[in-house]
Design a protein around this motif. Structure first.
Motif, mmCIF file in Angstrom:
data_model
loop_
_atom_site.group_PDB
_atom_site.id
_atom_site.type_symbol
_atom_site.label_atom_id
_atom_site.label_comp_id
_atom_site.label_asym_id
_atom_site.label_seq_id
_atom_site.Cartn_x
_atom_site.Cartn_y
_atom_site.Cartn_z
ATOM 1 N N ILE A 286 0.826 -1.192 0.000
ATOM 2 C CA ILE A 286 0.000 0.000 0.000
ATOM 3 C C ILE A 286 0.868 1.254 0.000
ATOM 4 C CG2 ILE A 286 -1.844 -1.200 1.243
ATOM 5 C CD1 ILE A 286 -1.192 0.564 3.684
ATOM 6 N N VAL A 287 0.311 2.312 -0.555
ATOM 7 C CA VAL A 287 0.912 3.638 -0.537
ATOM 8 C C VAL A 287 -0.127 4.580 0.057
ATOM 9 C CG1 VAL A 287 1.853 5.538 -1.913
ATOM 10 C CG2 VAL A 287 2.308 3.158 -2.589
ATOM 11 N N GLY A 288 0.226 5.320 1.081
ATOM 12 C CA GLY A 288 -0.707 6.262 1.692
ATOM 13 C C GLY A 288 -0.818 6.080 3.182
ATOM 14 N N ASN A 289 -1.653 6.880 3.772
ATOM 15 C CA ASN A 289 -1.886 6.832 5.217
ATOM 16 C C ASN A 289 -2.862 5.705 5.532
ATOM 17 O OD1 ASN A 289 -2.613 7.211 7.873
ATOM 18 N ND2 ASN A 289 -3.206 9.355 7.645
ATOM 19 N N PRO A 290 -2.445 4.689 6.283
ATOM 20 C CA PRO A 290 -3.331 3.547 6.560
ATOM 21 C C PRO A 290 -4.639 3.927 7.243
ATOM 22 C CG PRO A 290 -1.065 3.038 7.164
ATOM 23 C CD PRO A 290 -1.106 4.511 6.875
ATOM 24 N N ASP A 291 -4.683 5.095 7.885
ATOM 25 C CA ASP A 291 -5.889 5.499 8.599
ATOM 26 C C ASP A 291 -6.825 6.379 7.764
ATOM 27 O OD1 ASP A 291 -5.083 4.170 10.964
ATOM 28 O OD2 ASP A 291 -3.781 5.859 11.489
ATOM 29 N N GLU A 292 -6.425 6.713 6.545
ATOM 30 C CA GLU A 292 -7.269 7.570 5.704
ATOM 31 C C GLU A 292 -8.529 6.830 5.278
ATOM 32 O OE1 GLU A 292 -6.988 9.987 1.462
ATOM 33 O OE2 GLU A 292 -5.170 9.668 2.625
ATOM 34 N N GLU A 293 -9.649 7.561 5.223
ATOM 35 C CA GLU A 293 -10.928 6.937 4.842
ATOM 36 C C GLU A 293 -10.998 6.724 3.336
ATOM 37 O OE1 GLU A 293 -14.949 7.806 6.744
ATOM 38 O OE2 GLU A 293 -15.137 8.843 4.796
ATOM 39 N N ILE A 294 -11.462 5.546 2.945
ATOM 40 C CA ILE A 294 -11.583 5.167 1.537
ATOM 41 C C ILE A 294 -13.057 4.978 1.198
ATOM 42 C CG2 ILE A 294 -11.029 3.424 -0.214
ATOM 43 C CD1 ILE A 294 -8.621 5.062 0.754
ATOM 44 N N VAL B 45 -8.392 5.753 -3.891
ATOM 45 C CA VAL B 45 -7.372 4.713 -3.971
ATOM 46 C C VAL B 45 -7.431 4.071 -5.356
ATOM 47 C CG1 VAL B 45 -8.907 2.919 -3.042
ATOM 48 C CG2 VAL B 45 -6.432 2.639 -2.834
ATOM 49 N N LEU B 46 -6.282 3.654 -5.846
ATOM 50 C CA LEU B 46 -6.192 2.885 -7.094
ATOM 51 C C LEU B 46 -5.699 1.491 -6.753
ATOM 52 C CD1 LEU B 46 -6.102 2.506 -10.200
ATOM 53 C CD2 LEU B 46 -3.790 3.491 -10.151
ATOM 54 N N VAL B 47 -6.461 0.492 -7.143
ATOM 55 C CA VAL B 47 -6.071 -0.906 -6.965
ATOM 56 C C VAL B 47 -5.498 -1.395 -8.285
ATOM 57 C CG1 VAL B 47 -6.835 -3.232 -6.368
ATOM 58 C CG2 VAL B 47 -7.903 -1.240 -5.266
ATOM 59 N N ASP C 124 5.223 9.268 -6.858
ATOM 60 C CA ASP C 124 4.386 10.269 -7.540
ATOM 61 C C ASP C 124 2.944 10.206 -7.036
ATOM 62 O OD1 ASP C 124 6.577 11.040 -9.026
ATOM 63 O OD2 ASP C 124 6.039 9.837 -10.783
ATOM 64 N N ALA C 125 2.438 9.003 -6.824
ATOM 65 C CA ALA C 125 1.076 8.843 -6.311
ATOM 66 C C ALA C 125 0.957 9.448 -4.913
ATOM 67 C CB ALA C 125 0.691 7.370 -6.287
ATOM 68 N N GLN C 126 1.970 9.213 -4.122
ATOM 69 C CA GLN C 126 2.000 9.772 -2.771
ATOM 70 C C GLN C 126 1.985 11.297 -2.824
ATOM 71 O OE1 GLN C 126 5.631 8.907 -0.516
ATOM 72 N NE2 GLN C 126 4.344 8.257 1.206
ATOM 73 N N ALA C 127 2.723 11.864 -3.769
ATOM 74 C CA ALA C 127 2.822 13.326 -3.883
ATOM 75 C C ALA C 127 1.495 13.956 -4.290
ATOM 76 C CB ALA C 127 3.917 13.689 -4.883
ATOM 77 N N ILE C 128 0.697 13.267 -5.098
ATOM 78 C CA ILE C 128 -0.581 13.850 -5.549
ATOM 79 C C ILE C 128 -1.744 13.460 -4.643
ATOM 80 C CG2 ILE C 128 0.170 13.967 -7.966
ATOM 81 C CD1 ILE C 128 -1.577 11.518 -8.553
ATOM 82 N N GLY C 129 -1.442 12.707 -3.587
ATOM 83 C CA GLY C 129 -2.472 12.352 -2.619
ATOM 84 C C GLY C 129 -3.356 11.197 -3.036
ATOM 85 N N LEU C 130 -2.822 10.301 -3.870
ATOM 86 C CA LEU C 130 -3.593 9.124 -4.288
ATOM 87 C C LEU C 130 -3.063 7.899 -3.557
ATOM 88 C CD1 LEU C 130 -5.690 7.802 -6.253
ATOM 89 C CD2 LEU C 130 -3.752 7.371 -7.798
ATOM 90 N N ASN C 131 -3.917 7.218 -2.843
ATOM 91 C CA ASN C 131 -3.543 5.969 -2.184
ATOM 92 C C ASN C 131 -3.459 4.839 -3.214
ATOM 93 O OD1 ASN C 131 -3.698 6.978 0.638
ATOM 94 N ND2 ASN C 131 -5.862 7.234 0.120
ATOM 95 N N ILE C 132 -2.615 3.881 -2.952
ATOM 96 C CA ILE C 132 -2.437 2.728 -3.839
ATOM 97 C C ILE C 132 -2.557 1.447 -3.035
ATOM 98 C CG2 ILE C 132 -0.859 1.494 -5.394
ATOM 99 C CD1 ILE C 132 -1.668 4.123 -6.604
#
Length: 372
Positions: free
Chosen positions: A275-283, A307-309, A320-328
């Motif tokens: 995963i990329v992103g904050n684990p606590d962020e709401e999806i 999020v993009l799966v 780059d995904a982290q920089a634009i605020g997109l979770n992976i």
């Protein structure tokens, strides 16, 4: 019930996932090995074709393999049977097993790989992530005597013209007068040779996808009472039959990225995810794209995805995904295995009542990675 040949099976398959939907340049889809010009009673469906899959096809008496990943991805400079790939091709040819590959056309098709992944994640309010294919709309305006107008409208609708959204049999009519003079050699439905004829006519207008042009014209010409029907054919600016790569939709209930990662593991049956992103962020809004989705991070972000799966995420793309605020959530490339069951069920349904053929799910695990 008739035993089909390979061509008949693939014609049905391509009615679902036609080659025109392929969205990768020079995608090597279609017949890769062998011939379709033979009787086929058993078809093995697989994600990949390796030697173990070939042995499985031999053991189960299959004459055809339908695979998602093309077994010959780049042009061959030789065909040596002392190499792993050459040995595989030799085995398939010696046992008269054909291999047909449906790659990005199966990704894009309705009910294909990306819809199957979205189904597995139970995404609602689903849309295409990126449009890759559409057709122009055409309009036919045909002039017909009043007493044949209803019949011609019916024939055009039966052929597929006049379907707009959730409506069919759509048409527009205008009353008018038709004028013509039959010349020597004519066999007119109305009027006499050499005489000007004026008759009550309707102008019937219907729209249809450009790919249906020949079918619609043939139906109109066969049903029209005139020896030489008068009609106009236009290509319109609007488009229809939109297809695309990836899907985006919403979860039934929002959850944290950490919870969603566990959900993906369970629903896609994988031992681990990255995963990329904050684990606590709401999806809530999820984009999904089977295979390698590295070049779609900005598209997913613009579409409003939380999020993009997708699989095969590169290190710098993840940054780059982290920089634009997109979770992976990266569950790997092998999740495309959902196509095995999906293709089997779809093709069994398409062949029902037409052909005596069995579609078999490959049991070989072609995942190259072992997770420790």
């Amino acid at each position: 019930m008739k035993k089909p040949n390979g061509n008949e099976i693939i014609q049905l398959f391509e009615s679902w996932a036609p080659k025109k939907l392929a969205c990768m340049e020079n995608d090597p889809i279609g017949l890769a090995i062998g011939t379709l010009n033979k009787e086929v009673t058993r078809v093995l469906v697989t994600l990949d074709v390796n030697e173990e899959v070939a042995d499985e096809a031999i053991e189960k008496g299959c004459q055809l393999i339908i695979a998602h990943h093309p077994p010959i991805f780049r042009k061959l400079s030789n065909l040596r049977t002392d190499t792993p790939s050459g040995k595989l091709y030799e085995k398939l040819l010696k046992n008269d097993i054909a291999v047909y590959a449906a790659h990005t056309n199966l990704d894009v098709a309705e009910g294909g790989v990306n819809d199957l992944l979205a189904d597995a994640l139970e995404l609602e309010n689903r849309e295409i992530l990126e449009k890759t294919y559409s057709e122009n709309v055409m309009k036919l305006a045909v002039f017909v005597p009043d007493d044949h107008a209803d019949e011609l409208r019916y024939v055009l609708a039966k052929a597929g013209a006049g379907k707009i959204g959730n409506y069919d049999s759509c048409s527009y009519s205008t009353d008018g007068k038709g004028r013509f003079r039959p010349l020597e050699g004519a066999n007119p439905y109305i009027g006499d040779v050499g005489e000007i004829e004026v008759t009550d006519e309707e102008k019937i207008e219907v729209v249809f996808p450009a790919s249906m042009k020949n079918r619609i014209l043939k139906a109109m010409l066969n049903a029209h009472p005139y020896e030489e029907p008068a009609y106009d054919l236009y290509t319109l600016a609007q488009e229809t039959n939109e297809y695309g790569i990836g899907r985006i939709g919403t979860l039934k209930e929002p959850m944290s990225l950490r919870q969603f990662a566990e959900y993906v593991k369970e629903r896609l049956n994988v031992p681990m995810v990255r995963i990329v992103g904050n684990p606590d962020e709401e999806i809530s809004k999820v984009a999904v794209l089977g295979g390698d989705g590295n070049k779609y991070i900005h598209i997913a972000k613009r579409a409003g995805a939380d999020v993009l799966v997708t699989g095969d995420m590169y290190y710098h793309t993840a940054q780059d995904a982290q920089a634009i605020g997109l979770n992976i959530v990266d569950p790997g490339h092998h999740v495309e295995k959902v196509m095995i069951k999906g293709v089997k069920e779809k093709m069994t349904d398409l062949c029902q009542g037409k052909f005596d053929v069995e579609f078999i799910e490959s049991e070989v695990n072609t995942e190259p990675f072992i997770f420790i």
